[in-house]
Scaffold this active site. Structure first.
Site, PDB file in Angstrom:
ATOM      1  N   LYS A 264       0.839  -1.209   0.000  1.00 16.95           N
ATOM      2  CA  LYS A 264       0.000   0.000   0.000  1.00 16.95           C
ATOM      3  C   LYS A 264       0.872   1.257   0.000  1.00 16.95           C
ATOM      4  CE  LYS A 264      -4.153  -2.005   0.794  1.00 16.95           C
ATOM      5  NZ  LYS A 264      -3.720  -3.386   0.454  1.00 16.95           N
TER       6      LYS A 264
ATOM      7  N   SER B 277      -9.020  25.345  14.321  1.00 11.57           N
ATOM      8  CA  SER B 277      -8.338  25.305  13.022  1.00 11.57           C
ATOM      9  C   SER B 277      -8.068  26.713  12.491  1.00 11.57           C
ATOM     10  CB  SER B 277      -9.189  24.521  12.024  1.00 11.57           C
ATOM     11  OG  SER B 277     -10.523  24.978  12.068  1.00 11.57           O
TER      12      SER B 277
ATOM     13  N   ARG C 122      -7.039  29.377  14.185  1.00  7.57           N
ATOM     14  CA  ARG C 122      -5.773  29.872  14.733  1.00  7.57           C
ATOM     15  C   ARG C 122      -4.582  29.083  14.176  1.00  7.57           C
ATOM     16  NH1 ARG C 122      -3.155  29.684  20.196  1.00  7.57           N
ATOM     17  NH2 ARG C 122      -1.826  31.547  20.256  1.00  7.57           N
ATOM     18  N   ARG C 123      -4.836  27.846  13.771  1.00  8.39           N
ATOM     19  CA  ARG C 123      -3.755  27.068  13.157  1.00  8.39           C
ATOM     20  C   ARG C 123      -3.550  27.448  11.693  1.00  8.39           C
ATOM     21  NH1 ARG C 123      -6.663  22.907  15.227  1.00  8.39           N
ATOM     22  NH2 ARG C 123      -6.743  21.810  13.230  1.00  8.39           N
TER      23      ARG C 123
ATOM     24  N   ASP D 298     -15.867  24.828  12.280  1.00  9.73           N
ATOM     25  CA  ASP D 298     -16.707  25.661  13.128  1.00  9.73           C
ATOM     26  C   ASP D 298     -15.879  26.860  13.560  1.00  9.73           C
ATOM     27  OD1 ASP D 298     -14.909  24.717  14.961  1.00  9.73           O
ATOM     28  OD2 ASP D 298     -16.380  23.914  16.358  1.00  9.73           O
ATOM     29  N   VAL D 299     -16.469  27.714  14.420  1.00 15.71           N
ATOM     30  CA  VAL D 299     -15.748  28.868  14.952  1.00 15.71           C
ATOM     31  C   VAL D 299     -15.613  28.660  16.457  1.00 15.71           C
ATOM     32  CG1 VAL D 299     -15.719  31.383  15.149  1.00 15.71           C
ATOM     33  CG2 VAL D 299     -16.775  30.299  13.147  1.00 15.71           C
ATOM     34  N   ASP D 300     -14.381  28.697  16.959  1.00 12.75           N
ATOM     35  CA  ASP D 300     -14.105  28.418  18.366  1.00 12.75           C
ATOM     36  C   ASP D 300     -13.652  29.697  19.065  1.00 12.75           C
ATOM     37  OD1 ASP D 300     -14.281  25.359  18.290  1.00 12.75           O
ATOM     38  OD2 ASP D 300     -12.760  25.709  16.753  1.00 12.75           O
TER      39      ASP D 300
ATOM     40  N   ASP E  58     -18.743  27.698  18.729  1.00 15.46           N
ATOM     41  CA  ASP E  58     -18.448  27.332  20.114  1.00 15.46           C
ATOM     42  C   ASP E  58     -17.992  28.584  20.849  1.00 15.46           C
ATOM     43  OD1 ASP E  58     -18.968  24.752  19.374  1.00 15.46           O
ATOM     44  OD2 ASP E  58     -16.880  24.074  19.389  1.00 15.46           O
TER      45      ASP E  58
END
Ligand code: DCP
Ligand code: MG
Ligand code: MN
Length: 337
Positions: free
Chosen positions: A72, A179, A181-182, A189-191, A253
């Site tokens: 693989k 994600s 901020r990364r 979503d928005v955290d 969130d």
């Protein structure tokens, strides 16, 4: 998988592990647990490998990689594809299960249960399955929630939440984590993480945000509300909608924390979830305990159970946490492992 003393490993084989991980997820959805486990083990080994794997033999010589897995790996190296993955992702049974597990509030266990009950399509689920309140919200917005949110729109949502909190108290601070901020170009979503640097003015703010958010029809549905009170973290999971035409319902969130927990909270909510797991495990190996609340030292464990909480280390910034752990600081962009 954190090796070395002061450096988190780079994944030199991301092009391979991404595909094998996807295949592992599909095997899990199909209940082929031993295959899922052997693929996950191979992925962990490849992620730790200090260089890019470029031949069949090299793959075969690694621990946890037998001939079939080496085949693989070689298929991906040589063709950039994995036919088994293409095949399974087109498989009807597998795709029903992943269709179901994309419903917010339904995991793989529920998805498999519905499949076993004979349901195959979303209409089957909508009409015949017994849905929890969260799953009903998930169903209402199924198509909208599977779409990721572009960064520009995350900023628009963040701006509304900022407007709301600054109407309550101009000294409140907000950082959008996850994600976003990364540095990802789109987000699931928005955290939004919120606190007040004076250590006390975060009190009561959580309920006020929710009240105002609902009053202005920005928050449309609630999925989960946990009010931690004055001394703990409060967490809201819900749905928001911006004003204007052609807007989509988005997952939002909102987390409010006492300032003493700011650094650990921002580290935790920035993620990724996999990075957090590695970091917690690493802390554990140093005799420490890392959570979204604190970093503790001199923790006493019996097996995996903590029998003595230890001492909370002072952490004002994320840098402090890396320093205490003896790790080089990693920017949010580099925490996507
Ligand atoms: N988190 C975690 N473990 C989990 C869930 C979440 O450590 N099981 C932490 C790390 C995540 C952060 O919370 O980065 C935010 O959770 P999200 O589910 O919003 O994940 P992301 O923002 O990273 O990705 P997405 O773009 O899918 O929202
Ligand atoms: Mg997120
Ligand atoms: Mn989230």
């Amino acid at each position: 998988c954190m090796t070395g003393k002061s450096q988190l490993p780079t994944n030199y084989n991301k092009h391979i592990t991404d595909k094998l991980e996807e295949l592992a997820v599909l095997y899990k959805a199909r209940g082929e647990n031993w295959k899922e486990r052997s693929y996950s083990k191979a992925v962990a080994v490849l992620k730790k490998h200090p260089k890019e794997v470029t031949s069949w033999e090299e793959a075969k010589n690694l621990p946890c990689i037998g001939e079939s897995l080496a085949d693989k790996v070689w298929e991906i190296i040589s063709s950039g594809r994995l036919r088994k993955l293409d095949h399974l992702s087109e498989d009807k049974d597998t795709s029903s299960i992943s269709l179901f597990s994309n419903l917010w509030g339904a995991g793989l266990v529920t998805a498999n249960k519905w499949f076993a009950q004979g349901y195959r399509t979303l209409d089957d689920i909508r009409e015949k399955a017994e849905l929890t309140r969260q799953q009903q919200v998930g169903m209402k917005y199924y198509e909208e929630f599977i779409e990721r949110i572009p960064r520009v729109e995350v900023i628009e949502i963040e701006d509304i939440v900022k407007e709301v909190i600054h109407g309550i108290n101009p000294g409140l601070i907000l950082v959008t984590c996850g994600s976003f901020r990364r540095g990802k170009s789109t987000c699931g979503d928005v955290d939004c993480l919120i606190s007040h640097p004076d250590g006390k003015s975060h009190k009561g703010v959580f309920q006020q945000i929710l009240q105002k958010g609902h009053d202005m029809d920005f928050l449309t549905d609630d999925l989960s509300i946990h009010d931690g009170g004055d001394h703990n973290q409060s967490k809201y999971l819900g749905v928001c909608l911006l004003k204007g035409d052609n807007r989509k319902h988005r997952r939002l969130d909102i987390i409010v924390v006492p300032y003493a927990q700011w650094a650990c909270a921002i580290l935790y909510f920035t993620g990724s979830a996999h990075f957090n797991r590695s970091l917690r495990l690493y802390a554990q190996k140093q005799g420490m305990h890392l959570s979204e609340h604190h970093l503790c030292t001199d923790v006493m464990r019996k097996g995996t159970t903590i029998i003595h909480e230890g001492t909370i280390l002072p952490t004002f910034t994320e840098q402090d946490i890396f320093l205490h752990l003896g790790l080089d600081y990693l920017e949010p962009h580099d925490r996507d492992k």
